[in-house]
Motif scaffolding. Sequence first.
Motif, short mmCIF file in Angstrom:
data_model
loop_
_atom_site.label_atom_id
_atom_site.label_comp_id
_atom_site.label_asym_id
_atom_site.label_seq_id
_atom_site.Cartn_x
_atom_site.Cartn_y
_atom_site.Cartn_z
N VAL A 124 1.47 -1.08 -0.08
CA VAL A 124 -0.06 0.28 -0.33
C VAL A 124 0.61 1.30 -0.21
O VAL A 124 1.95 1.18 1.32
N TYR A 125 0.48 2.01 -0.76
CA TYR A 125 1.69 3.62 -1.06
C TYR A 125 0.31 4.62 -0.97
O TYR A 125 -0.67 4.47 -1.41
N VAL A 126 0.65 5.65 0.31
CA VAL A 126 -0.10 6.60 0.55
C VAL A 126 0.76 7.95 -0.16
O VAL A 126 1.51 7.94 1.10
N ALA A 127 -0.31 8.60 -0.25
CA ALA A 127 0.62 10.14 -0.66
C ALA A 127 -0.09 11.28 -0.99
O ALA A 127 -1.14 11.14 -1.02
N LEU A 128 0.78 12.29 0.48
CA LEU A 128 -0.12 13.44 0.48
C LEU A 128 -0.24 14.30 -0.56
O LEU A 128 0.78 15.25 -1.69
N PRO A 129 -1.50 15.44 -0.62
CA PRO A 129 -1.31 16.42 -1.63
C PRO A 129 -0.63 17.47 -2.07
O PRO A 129 -0.30 18.22 -0.48
N GLU A 130 0.17 17.89 -2.72
CA GLU A 130 0.66 18.94 -2.63
C GLU A 130 0.29 20.24 -2.55
O GLU A 130 -0.65 20.03 -2.95
N GLY A 131 1.05 21.03 -2.06
CA GLY A 131 1.09 22.18 -1.74
C GLY A 131 -0.07 22.39 -0.60
O GLY A 131 -0.87 23.71 -0.31
N LYS A 132 -0.62 20.90 -0.09
CA LYS A 132 -1.77 21.39 1.38
C LYS A 132 -1.24 21.79 2.84
O LYS A 132 -1.99 21.40 3.63
N ARG A 133 -0.02 21.37 2.56
CA ARG A 133 0.50 21.46 3.60
C ARG A 133 -0.22 20.43 4.66
O ARG A 133 -0.59 20.68 6.13
N SER A 151 8.27 8.59 3.19
CA SER A 151 9.52 9.12 2.37
C SER A 151 10.44 10.18 2.92
O SER A 151 10.05 10.50 3.39
N GLU A 152 11.31 10.20 2.16
CA GLU A 152 12.30 11.92 2.64
C GLU A 152 11.99 12.43 2.79
O GLU A 152 11.89 13.55 3.67
N ASP A 153 11.42 13.49 2.39
CA ASP A 153 10.31 14.07 2.51
C ASP A 153 8.95 14.58 2.51
O ASP A 153 8.19 14.90 3.29
N GLY A 154 8.92 13.11 3.36
CA GLY A 154 6.95 13.00 4.34
C GLY A 154 6.22 13.22 3.62
O GLY A 154 5.41 12.98 3.87
N GLN A 155 5.99 13.16 2.70
CA GLN A 155 4.90 13.48 1.41
C GLN A 155 4.08 12.30 1.52
O GLN A 155 3.49 11.89 0.79
N ALA A 156 5.20 10.66 1.23
CA ALA A 156 4.46 9.78 0.92
C ALA A 156 4.77 8.26 1.90
O ALA A 156 5.90 8.65 2.78
N LEU A 157 4.12 7.56 1.81
CA LEU A 157 4.10 6.01 3.01
C LEU A 157 4.36 4.64 2.15
O LEU A 157 3.42 4.80 1.42
N THR A 158 5.44 4.15 2.57
CA THR A 158 4.87 2.96 1.96
C THR A 158 5.08 1.70 2.57
O THR A 158 5.76 2.08 3.35
N VAL A 159 3.34 0.77 2.95
CA VAL A 159 3.30 -0.05 3.69
C VAL A 159 3.60 -1.28 2.86
O VAL A 159 2.53 -1.64 2.27
N PRO A 160 4.10 -2.06 3.13
CA PRO A 160 4.30 -3.88 2.44
C PRO A 160 3.40 -4.27 2.64
O PRO A 160 3.70 -4.35 3.86
N LYS A 161 3.00 -5.71 2.01
CA LYS A 161 2.61 -6.90 2.78
C LYS A 161 1.18 -6.67 3.80
O LYS A 161 1.78 -6.91 4.59
N VAL A 162 0.07 -5.85 2.84
CA VAL A 162 -0.88 -5.28 4.25
C VAL A 162 -1.63 -6.25 4.04
O VAL A 162 -2.42 -6.93 2.68
N ASP A 163 -2.56 -7.50 5.04
CA ASP A 163 -3.73 -8.46 5.08
C ASP A 163 -4.79 -7.49 5.19
O ASP A 163 -5.41 -6.53 5.24
N LEU A 164 -5.22 -7.33 3.67
CA LEU A 164 -6.52 -6.76 2.50
C LEU A 164 -8.23 -7.45 4.40
O LEU A 164 -9.04 -6.99 4.05
N PHE A 223 -4.19 7.16 -2.86
CA PHE A 223 -4.36 5.83 -1.96
C PHE A 223 -3.60 4.16 -3.04
O PHE A 223 -5.12 4.71 -4.31
N CYS A 224 -2.95 3.52 -3.67
CA CYS A 224 -2.20 2.83 -4.30
C CYS A 224 -2.35 1.70 -3.26
O CYS A 224 -1.10 1.67 -2.48
N VAL A 225 -3.18 0.80 -3.81
CA VAL A 225 -3.43 -0.81 -3.06
C VAL A 225 -2.92 -1.85 -3.76
O VAL A 225 -3.51 -1.78 -4.78
N GLY A 226 -1.77 -1.98 -4.05
CA GLY A 226 -1.60 -3.70 -5.19
C GLY A 226 -1.37 -2.58 -6.57
O GLY A 226 -0.54 -1.10 -6.89
N ASP A 227 -1.21 -2.86 -7.79
CA ASP A 227 -1.85 -2.27 -9.15
C ASP A 227 -3.44 -1.23 -9.43
O ASP A 227 -3.40 -1.03 -9.87
N ARG A 228 -4.13 -1.09 -7.41
CA ARG A 228 -4.81 -0.51 -7.46
C ARG A 228 -5.23 1.06 -7.44
O ARG A 228 -4.40 1.37 -6.40
#
Length: 297
Positions: free
Chosen positions: A202-211, A237-250, A280-285
Amino acid sequence: MTDSDQSPLAGADGPAEDSRATGPFSVIPGGPPDVYVSRFGETGYPGVKLATDEGAIPVLNVYVALPQGKRLKFVDEGVNHYQLTVQHDKAPDPVHYPGALVQDGQAVLFKAVDLGLSEKGSKSTAWVAVKATDNASEGKTALTFCVGDQASPSTPVRVVDHIDFTVSPGGPDPVQLVRGGGPGYPGVVLGGAPGTPAPQDVYVALPEGKRLQFVDHGVTVLPALHGPTFYYPGTLSEDGQALTVPKVDLHFSGQTPAPTVFIGVKALDNGPAAETRLLFCVGDRTSPSTLIQIKEK
């Protein structure tokens, strides 16, 4: 997929779901919904339904055999043994019975099982846990349940290439954040065909410019509205704008309430008042999250 391979008790069109053994009690396939498993190793729970129109049925041995040539396997459910689960129609909680593998892993014997058939008209359901191996054959099949001197195929089992799912915004209600205030929990909801998808990155990204800022460095899965939650830590991520979480049981079977995946965020003091969403990116969705409304103090 093809339906050419059958259970030993199946007819020409697959397991005979309406067949009923004669005797003091009956055993039939566990229900109309098919059990879907893929070669990625998700667990399925095929079973049978039991009923008696006579008196109480004593404890019996239960023998469950895998279909030949389909390359399914029984699942040790983390309690150091294989188990048969019996759900009595008038009991709130299921009962588990340990079993022993026989015949090179192709069958399990459960001894002295109380089927929950305590009086005339009693009904119950019994099931086991199975998986498809890496080289399992696609198609429709069934396990064989021998309960005392009665026998029946299980719920149909369909071995498929993969279990599909969908991802959409987590709900109609917006998440309201106040600049410099407490956290909110935007997310996405899962859906799709029957079956249990394999764990997904699972990959989650914050919107740009919304602080906005992540509060949790992980995601939480809520399988049902009033059920327990499951937390999975990830890497920021280094810039704090995204988070990657491996192998999430849905925690999703396609036949239970749709689970929600969410994360905690907050609005910083110097951000704009705006409406926005996470990605939100969950696998390829992929999907935007629940709507987020950022307001001034």
